[in-house]
Motif scaffolding. Sequence first.
Motif, PDB file in Angstrom:
ATOM      1  N   GLU A   1       0.826  -1.198   0.000  1.00  0.00           N
ATOM      2  CA  GLU A   1       0.000   0.000   0.000  1.00  0.00           C
ATOM      3  C   GLU A   1       0.867   1.257   0.000  1.00  0.00           C
ATOM      4  OE1 GLU A   1      -4.053   1.400   2.394  1.00  0.00           O
ATOM      5  OE2 GLU A   1      -2.762  -0.185   3.187  1.00  0.00           O
TER       6      GLU A   1
ATOM      7  N   SER B   1       3.740   7.587   2.470  1.00  0.00           N
ATOM      8  CA  SER B   1       4.301   6.437   3.175  1.00  0.00           C
ATOM      9  C   SER B   1       3.987   5.154   2.409  1.00  0.00           C
ATOM     10  CB  SER B   1       3.755   6.342   4.600  1.00  0.00           C
ATOM     11  OG  SER B   1       2.353   6.166   4.588  1.00  0.00           O
TER      12      SER B   1
ATOM     13  N   GLU C   1       3.563   0.847   2.877  1.00  0.00           N
ATOM     14  CA  GLU C   1       3.311  -0.213   3.848  1.00  0.00           C
ATOM     15  C   GLU C   1       3.222  -1.561   3.142  1.00  0.00           C
ATOM     16  OE1 GLU C   1      -0.162   0.493   6.157  1.00  0.00           O
ATOM     17  OE2 GLU C   1       0.459   2.516   6.810  1.00  0.00           O
TER      18      GLU C   1
ATOM     19  N   SER D   1       2.203  -5.799   4.327  1.00  0.00           N
ATOM     20  CA  SER D   1       1.721  -6.641   5.420  1.00  0.00           C
ATOM     21  C   SER D   1       1.485  -8.061   4.911  1.00  0.00           C
ATOM     22  CB  SER D   1       0.429  -6.075   6.029  1.00  0.00           C
ATOM     23  OG  SER D   1      -0.638  -6.142   5.111  1.00  0.00           O
TER      24      SER D   1
ATOM     25  N   ASN E   1       3.802  -6.343   9.636  1.00  0.00           N
ATOM     26  CA  ASN E   1       3.392  -5.135   8.922  1.00  0.00           C
ATOM     27  C   ASN E   1       4.480  -4.058   9.028  1.00  0.00           C
ATOM     28  OD1 ASN E   1       0.775  -2.643   9.397  1.00  0.00           O
ATOM     29  ND2 ASN E   1       2.007  -3.073   7.609  1.00  0.00           N
TER      30      ASN E   1
ATOM     31  N   SER F   1       6.475  -0.608   7.637  1.00  0.00           N
ATOM     32  CA  SER F   1       6.125   0.581   6.875  1.00  0.00           C
ATOM     33  C   SER F   1       7.225   1.618   7.026  1.00  0.00           C
ATOM     34  CB  SER F   1       4.780   1.158   7.324  1.00  0.00           C
ATOM     35  OG  SER F   1       4.836   1.593   8.663  1.00  0.00           O
TER      36      SER F   1
ATOM     37  N   TYR G   1       9.763   5.130  10.558  1.00  0.00           N
ATOM     38  CA  TYR G   1       9.914   3.723  10.203  1.00  0.00           C
ATOM     39  C   TYR G   1       9.193   2.903  11.270  1.00  0.00           C
ATOM     40  CZ  TYR G   1      13.744   6.114   7.841  1.00  0.00           C
ATOM     41  OH  TYR G   1      14.477   6.999   7.109  1.00  0.00           O
TER      42      TYR G   1
END
Length: 218
Positions: free
Chosen positions: A43, A76, A78, A80, A94, A96, A106
């Motif tokens: 994402e 940002s 991400e 997961s 997860n 990111s 972070y």
Amino acid sequence: MKNHSSKKELMLLPILLVVIVMCVAGHFLLQANFQDSSQLRFEMLNKFTKLYDDFDPTRTDDAIPLPADQDYYYTSFEASYRSDQRKKVSYRVNPSFGQFFNGNKYSLETSLTLRLQPYFSGSIQMNYDKIDLPDPYPDASIWLIGPKLDITFTKNMFWSTFFQYSTQRENFSINTRFQWRVAPLSDLFLVYNDNYATDVFGPRFRSLNLKFTYWLNI
């Protein structure tokens, strides 16, 4: 082999649709759901924050906060992965990273769960955030750790306990609850809470609560 390939292509079709729609909206999301119910996600998030008051995202004592009346645009990324939740042992990871206000952040969120149905369930969740802001604003490394235990004695008696340790709040807390279902929609709860300051490791407050609910069918 042909049938197997066709199934894979059909599974990818909704993934492609999600990617196209979310990209148009300025939010990129790629999600894959596997046959064993595990899930993989990637994402990209574009965020906007307007500060109306001074704000310190690290909550550091005596630190210089970010000034009010400022606009922040940041991006940002991400990822997961969630394993098969039907198994006795399951986990989630997860990570990111990306921009955060006028700096960078972070993060890593993880959880591990053990289920021994129908009597026991235990889990632990660990979150780590590394916040880097430019001078003169503060930096921080924040840990949040939370184990949880659930025990089923009978179909009417349950015990649940939750622990939490936070480096940001310098706090260690315990919440334990006993529940007795005396009748349908009627329960007796006994709850104990305990909180400690971790910088000097002294008690902050304790409470013992008794609650009874009873359903009247009038």
